[in-house]
Design an enzyme around this catalytic site. Sequence first.
Site, short mmCIF file in Angstrom:
data_model
loop_
_atom_site.label_atom_id
_atom_site.label_comp_id
_atom_site.label_asym_id
_atom_site.label_seq_id
_atom_site.Cartn_x
_atom_site.Cartn_y
_atom_site.Cartn_z
CE LYS A 395 -39.00 101.01 9.82
NZ LYS A 395 -38.42 100.71 8.53
CE1 TYR A 622 -58.71 130.59 12.28
CE2 TYR A 622 -58.22 128.25 12.45
CZ TYR A 622 -58.15 129.53 12.98
OH TYR A 622 -57.56 129.73 14.18
C1 PLP Z 1 -39.05 99.61 8.03
C2 PLP Z 1 -38.22 98.51 7.56
C3 PLP Z 1 -38.72 97.20 7.53
C4 PLP Z 1 -40.14 96.84 7.86
O1 PLP Z 1 -40.96 97.05 6.75
P1 PLP Z 1 -42.55 96.80 6.82
O2 PLP Z 1 -43.04 97.03 5.46
O3 PLP Z 1 -43.05 97.80 7.80
O4 PLP Z 1 -42.71 95.42 7.30
C5 PLP Z 1 -37.85 96.19 7.19
N1 PLP Z 1 -36.56 96.46 6.87
C6 PLP Z 1 -36.05 97.71 6.86
C7 PLP Z 1 -34.63 97.93 6.49
C8 PLP Z 1 -36.86 98.79 7.19
O5 PLP Z 1 -36.36 100.02 7.19
#
Ligand code: PLP
Length: 729
Positions: A395, A622
């Site tokens: 993701k 800046y």
């Molecule tokens: C992002 C996510 C994970 C992965 O979590 P990590 O801490 O990055 O391993 C697992 N399950 C769900 C539902 C997530 O949204």
Amino acid sequence: MNEILEAMQREHTPIVLTDSRSLRKPEQSVFFALRTANNDGHKFIPELFAKGVRLFVVEQVPEGVDAHFVVVGNTLKALQQAAADFRRTFVGKVIAVVGSKGKTLVKEWLAEALTARGSVARSPRSWNSQVGVPMALLGMKPDADFAVLEAGFSEPGEMEALEEIVRPDVVVATSASADNCEMMKMARRAEVVVFPEGLSAELPAGAMKVEVSLPNPGDWMESDAILCREALRLFGAELADETVRPLHTRLDASDGINNCTIITDRFTCDSFSLDSAIDFCMRRKPADRKFTVILDTLRDGVNPPQLSGVDRLIYVGPGGLTADEFRQKVSVGDFSNELILAKGEEGGVVATFAEQLQARHHETVLEVNLDAIVHNFNHFRALVKPETGIVAMVKASGYGAGAYELAKTLQTQGAAYLAVAVVDEGEELRRAGITMPIMALNPKVTNYDSLFTNRLEPEIFSFDMLHEIISEGAKRGIRNYPIHVKFDTGMHRLGFLEEDIERLCTTLQETDVVCVASVFSHLATADCLDMDDYTYGQLNLFSAICDRMKAGLGYAFKRHILNSAGIARFPQYQFEMVRLGISLYGVDTIGVAATGGLRTVSTLRSIIISVKEWPAGTSIGYGRRTILERQSRVATVPVGYADGLDRHLGNRAGHVWVDGTLCPILGNVCMDACMIDITDAGESVGVGSSVEFFGENLPVSDVSDRLNTIPYEVLTSVSPRVKRVYFRE
Ligand SMILES: *Cc1c(COP(=O)(O)O)cnc(C)c1O
């Protein structure tokens, strides 16, 4: 004679294949169906047969495939034995290179120098494993005057096995290893051993020992050259000055002009390494792209080479274009929507052209190490049971690293699922040719046609969603569409609650449009070492919910609740699947033993574009927010908040890594640039020096700590305008 070698001769199949994706000349290939921790080569036999492969070495003959099979007890052992028997037919000297560093370089230099003394066969690239070495041997011509190979080990006992196969006459050790005794097993029966001074290991009694003193062990290029010279002396050969150059073993993949993808390969330009580079490209070529090869003069073999599977070849060398013709005739505008392999050594006309093909908006890149992804994946693979599926979280564009390249890599590694956040991300992966199962986690679905046709399996977390997908599916006559039902067991974000189970099961039983592929939940505190009571509460509630769901539905489904920290800390709750996110990208959020040894995947780097010396009292940037307290060398780097560099890192709150020194960020971070203090960095730091914002040398968690946030945010904040460059070592 060896049964396999005989069959290979009879069937005219000199090409050894152990990976179905490397298939190039089916009628000339013999496929060894190897079983590994993650895969079983036997699965690919029908597909390979359909493509024309006729000879297979197997442990079990599959049904309905009318090919030639050599049946053996263990295909890996059979491959190694065939190589060992083939080795016996070699007439020249066999030289093995071992050592923890520099093997490939020394092997290439030796091979190049020995061509002055006779014909040379050498192992491709860094093929030095239990599979790579036998494959390399079987690919060699037995009548070569010299065969040069490298050999490595990761487990005890492996070097001994390789020695049985290679039986080297000469062994060259480039450096000490963590286990010199294991390493030097390669020399067990050698005639000559060349090794660096002080290498502590028992050396074979009968061998001639050439102990080489290295005046500057820190200068690896010089040291490797000295070792090579000593080894070459045995054969009356010399190492030419132009041979002593660094090896570019990396294959870089990057976005190019006109929607091309450019793979550059600056490794020794010979037919072996060309083959493996083409292999690398074929595996990642989306079906709808043309495959073009731009190739500089080969050091060996047929000119111009005959390449199968390549749509267009532009060759600079005998029978092709001259370098001048290439410069005149070939231009960047000739290419669009292609996968281009540009292979040529540093400084050559092709290597130079490859740089122009890369879409270089500016010098800032996010480097993504695909080998590190594989390493981290296998690290977690080993933490869970072999039958547990791994859902790889890609993701947010692969936590910023770019979903497609990662997906391609993880598909090959045998991940069970990919998980994306939104439907668009999944759609894009399908368009690029990713075929493995994909879960969509937050699907506000507006386009059900796309969801269904792209086989994206949605997370369902409410009755509204469930009713909607059932009615949309029914309209299209869909049956048994896999969905993933999410329960809220304590995160309090999304999901059904325990009290919904009855109604949920009733709804699901009344329809055949969807079926439950998995039931899952998410931990709120897996990485909070002081809140394990809460975590156990969630884990146990989840387990109970799954039992009730199974009873209510009357069929089994997969269950998963662990994220990265969960896998490392609560492996007894791995159920049928786990979801691996941040740790896949090499970030250790908890620092327990199970997450030690992860490798960094993403490195954000840029270069210095200007340097000025200012006296104490000068203001920088800046709003004059930094006033220099001493005379300082101040450098400007073209990375600003629009690239994802957080403004809170300005005014000395954050630093960057330059050639071994941490340099503070001075002044307010600008939109497209920032200034850094390089006063304490080495003399050689100046315009063009590389600057690392996080990654290999500066852990992303160091940066996120300074920002009082988490590594996830820093990784996913790198803006899309920063070019992603993927590489394998
Ligand atoms: C992002 C996510 C994970 C992965 O979590 P990590 O801490 O990055 O391993 C697992 N399950 C769900 C539902 C997530 O949204």
